[in-house]
Design an enzyme around this catalytic site. Structure first.
Site, mmCIF file in Angstrom:
data_model
loop_
_atom_site.group_PDB
_atom_site.id
_atom_site.type_symbol
_atom_site.label_atom_id
_atom_site.label_comp_id
_atom_site.label_asym_id
_atom_site.label_seq_id
_atom_site.Cartn_x
_atom_site.Cartn_y
_atom_site.Cartn_z
ATOM 1 N N THR A 1 -7.750 10.304 -31.754
ATOM 2 C CA THR A 1 -8.368 9.041 -31.371
ATOM 3 C C THR A 1 -7.479 8.307 -30.370
ATOM 4 O O THR A 1 -6.472 8.851 -29.898
ATOM 5 C CB THR A 1 -8.774 8.223 -32.633
ATOM 6 O OG1 THR A 1 -9.540 7.104 -32.194
ATOM 7 C CG2 THR A 1 -7.590 7.749 -33.435
ATOM 8 N N LYS B 1 -6.837 10.827 -26.444
ATOM 9 C CA LYS B 1 -7.917 11.777 -26.155
ATOM 10 C C LYS B 1 -7.744 12.515 -24.823
ATOM 11 O O LYS B 1 -8.102 13.683 -24.718
ATOM 12 C CB LYS B 1 -9.270 11.051 -26.164
ATOM 13 C CG LYS B 1 -9.676 10.565 -27.556
ATOM 14 C CD LYS B 1 -11.046 9.919 -27.500
ATOM 15 C CE LYS B 1 -11.418 9.318 -28.846
ATOM 16 N NZ LYS B 1 -12.796 8.813 -28.835
ATOM 17 N N ASP C 1 -18.379 13.860 -29.806
ATOM 18 C CA ASP C 1 -19.236 12.663 -29.738
ATOM 19 C C ASP C 1 -20.630 13.024 -29.211
ATOM 20 O O ASP C 1 -21.631 12.435 -29.630
ATOM 21 C CB ASP C 1 -18.612 11.596 -28.833
ATOM 22 C CG ASP C 1 -17.488 10.852 -29.526
ATOM 23 O OD1 ASP C 1 -17.407 10.923 -30.772
ATOM 24 O OD2 ASP C 1 -16.687 10.197 -28.828
ATOM 25 N N ALA D 1 -19.743 2.776 -19.090
ATOM 26 C CA ALA D 1 -19.391 3.945 -18.283
ATOM 27 C C ALA D 1 -18.026 4.519 -18.674
ATOM 28 O O ALA D 1 -17.362 5.164 -17.867
ATOM 29 C CB ALA D 1 -19.413 3.568 -16.798
ATOM 30 N N ALA E 1 -17.228 7.249 -24.018
ATOM 31 C CA ALA E 1 -18.392 7.407 -24.910
ATOM 32 C C ALA E 1 -19.668 7.533 -24.086
ATOM 33 O O ALA E 1 -20.555 8.329 -24.414
ATOM 34 C CB ALA E 1 -18.474 6.211 -25.850
ATOM 35 N N ASN F 1 -23.275 -0.629 -15.806
ATOM 36 C CA ASN F 1 -21.934 -0.976 -16.274
ATOM 37 C C ASN F 1 -21.453 -2.231 -15.571
ATOM 38 O O ASN F 1 -21.764 -2.462 -14.404
ATOM 39 C CB ASN F 1 -20.958 0.179 -15.986
ATOM 40 C CG ASN F 1 -19.648 -0.014 -16.708
ATOM 41 O OD1 ASN F 1 -19.636 -0.231 -17.928
ATOM 42 N ND2 ASN F 1 -18.539 0.033 -15.995
ATOM 43 N N THR G 1 -18.547 -3.017 -14.467
ATOM 44 C CA THR G 1 -17.823 -2.644 -13.249
ATOM 45 C C THR G 1 -18.614 -1.528 -12.569
ATOM 46 O O THR G 1 -18.590 -0.376 -13.005
ATOM 47 C CB THR G 1 -16.400 -2.151 -13.605
ATOM 48 O OG1 THR G 1 -15.784 -3.145 -14.428
ATOM 49 C CG2 THR G 1 -15.556 -1.903 -12.364
ATOM 50 N N ALA H 1 -18.279 0.219 -9.948
ATOM 51 C CA ALA H 1 -17.578 1.399 -9.424
ATOM 52 C C ALA H 1 -17.423 2.483 -10.488
ATOM 53 O O ALA H 1 -17.475 3.676 -10.175
ATOM 54 C CB ALA H 1 -16.212 0.985 -8.891
ATOM 55 N N GLY I 1 -24.617 2.935 -35.190
ATOM 56 C CA GLY I 1 -23.495 3.753 -34.732
ATOM 57 C C GLY I 1 -22.850 4.608 -35.822
ATOM 58 O O GLY I 1 -22.096 5.537 -35.516
HETATM 59 P P1 ATR Z 1 -14.610 4.341 -24.343
HETATM 60 O O1 ATR Z 1 -13.850 5.373 -23.548
HETATM 61 O O2 ATR Z 1 -14.272 4.307 -25.783
HETATM 62 O O3 ATR Z 1 -16.091 4.418 -24.092
HETATM 63 P P2 ATR Z 1 -13.729 2.302 -22.440
HETATM 64 O O4 ATR Z 1 -13.422 3.328 -21.420
HETATM 65 O O5 ATR Z 1 -12.715 1.251 -22.726
HETATM 66 O O6 ATR Z 1 -14.085 2.921 -23.847
HETATM 67 O O7 ATR Z 1 -15.121 1.622 -22.031
HETATM 68 C C1 ATR Z 1 -15.554 0.441 -22.578
HETATM 69 C C2 ATR Z 1 -16.885 0.064 -21.941
HETATM 70 O O8 ATR Z 1 -17.270 -1.226 -22.417
HETATM 71 C C3 ATR Z 1 -16.831 -0.029 -20.429
HETATM 72 O O9 ATR Z 1 -18.066 0.391 -19.906
HETATM 73 C C4 ATR Z 1 -16.620 -1.541 -20.204
HETATM 74 O O10 ATR Z 1 -17.048 -2.023 -18.967
HETATM 75 P P3 ATR Z 1 -16.041 -2.004 -17.687
HETATM 76 O O11 ATR Z 1 -16.046 -0.602 -17.173
HETATM 77 O O12 ATR Z 1 -16.625 -2.985 -16.760
HETATM 78 O O13 ATR Z 1 -14.688 -2.440 -18.227
HETATM 79 C C5 ATR Z 1 -17.492 -2.092 -21.311
HETATM 80 N N1 ATR Z 1 -17.161 -3.466 -21.668
HETATM 81 C C6 ATR Z 1 -16.156 -3.893 -22.471
HETATM 82 N N2 ATR Z 1 -16.195 -5.239 -22.603
HETATM 83 C C7 ATR Z 1 -17.248 -5.674 -21.856
HETATM 84 C C8 ATR Z 1 -17.834 -6.958 -21.581
HETATM 85 N N3 ATR Z 1 -17.321 -8.075 -22.111
HETATM 86 N N4 ATR Z 1 -18.927 -7.014 -20.787
HETATM 87 C C9 ATR Z 1 -19.464 -5.894 -20.264
HETATM 88 N N5 ATR Z 1 -18.966 -4.641 -20.481
HETATM 89 C C10 ATR Z 1 -17.877 -4.536 -21.258
#
Ligand code: ATR
Length: 277
Positions: free
Chosen positions: A61, A65, A101, A128, A131, A151, A153, A155, A239
């Site tokens: 975890t 990973k 997953d 994005a 997961a 997403n 962000t 990009a 989930g």
């Molecule tokens: P994992 O690999 O476990 O999926 P991660 O790479 O940290 O986790 O991804 C978290 C996701 O939640 C991302 O898509 C993130 O968006 P950003 O790419 O813009 O960071 C999203 N996320 C987390 N907090 C957020 C928020 N307050 N509003 C919108 N998206 C959020």
């Protein structure tokens, strides 16, 4: 005695020992599944030393990973698609790495909503990160022709689209409600809603009634997203099912029995989640 573990930093929060401990007992296996706190700088060495330390394999975890993926000698397609591994096992002396997953989410979806494909519309994935990649890969493997990724962000969504090719498209975060209006499945893979924090702010008022809404967040079990979807009469998927099903392939590799996800196991986890709140 066969041994496996979960590694992370920190690791105290992991619920994997409840799942694997239950199965070891249920199938009468002389085995052990422990939590191992492994520092980031020690993760690669820990994985190289699995056999020496008597482990058949492990779960991986946060934040290890990607390290596990890089350490793999045989990389399963799921891990390659995501660029990260959560399940590791030894075959002979070779380290196999997978990302379960994808299997966990798709198996839970098929078990809970067997007709999810009956409505031929795009799948919408929110987020994005890793997961999201695992879940996009699952839908592509299942033959879904159009997957829309939104997403915060942009990009990162564009990177994901480049990685997976023409069946996946990105839209801006502020188009998520619009995208969800015509979707067979909407999946939240972001951390929004975890422990009740934040809001995805999606309006399902004009969504198609055949849409299935899924969340990978499982604390709380019914997130705000799922509650809103349910209030509009949509079918929902929590989930916890993904967490339970993603554990199946690892247990089988380490202990030689393909375990079953039962209501009894689910109740154990529900109790633990309730107790932690
Ligand atoms: P994992 O690999 O476990 O999926 P991660 O790479 O940290 O986790 O991804 C978290 C996701 O939640 C991302 O898509 C993130 O968006 P950003 O790419 O813009 O960071 C999203 N996320 C987390 N907090 C957020 C928020 N307050 N509003 C919108 N998206 C959020």
């Amino acid at each position: 005695m066969k041994r496996a573990c979960v590694i992370g930093w920190p690791i105290s929060h992991s619920r994997s020992p409840i799942i694997h401990g239950h199965w070891l007992e249920r199938y009468g296996i002389d085995g052990q599944y422990t939590k191992e706190a492994v520092k980031p700088e020690e993760a690669a060495a820990f994985l190289r030393g699995l056999a020496e330390n008597g482990f058949a394999g492990c779960n991986v975890t946060v934040p290890h990973k990607e390290t596990a993926f890089a350490a793999g000698e045989v990389i399963e397609p799921s891990a390659r698609a995501v660029g990260a591994a959560n399940t590791v096992w030894l075959e002979g002396s070779r380290l196999h790495v997978a990302n379960t997953d994808t299997y966990g989410f798709m198996t839970h979806l098929a078990a809970t909503v067997p007709d999810w494909r009956a409505f031929d519309a795009p799948v919408v994935v929110l987020g994005a990160g890793g997961a999201a990649r695992a879940i996009v890969f699952g839908f592509l493997e299942a033959g879904v022709g159009r997957i829309v990724v939104a997403n915060r962000t942009r990009a990162r969504a564009d990177d994901l689209v480049r990685h997976f090719g023409p069946h996946v498209v990105a839209v801006d975060w502020d188009k998520r409600t619009q995208a969800a209006r015509h979707a067979s499945v909407v999946v939240n893979t972001t951390t929004i809603g975890m422990k009740g924090e934040g809001s995805l702010d999606i309006d399902f008022a004009r969504a198609d009634h055949r849409t299935v809404v899924a969340d990978i967040v499982y604390v709380p079990l019914e997130t705000e997203l799922l509650a809103v979807a349910r209030s509009h009469g949509l079918r929902t998927l929590d989930g916890l099912g993904m967490l339970l099903h993603q554990a199946v392939p690892g247990f089988e590799k380490w202990f030689g029995v393909r375990p079953e996800v039962t209501d009894e196991l689910r109740s154990l986890l529900v109790d633990d989640i309730e107790a932690s709140r």
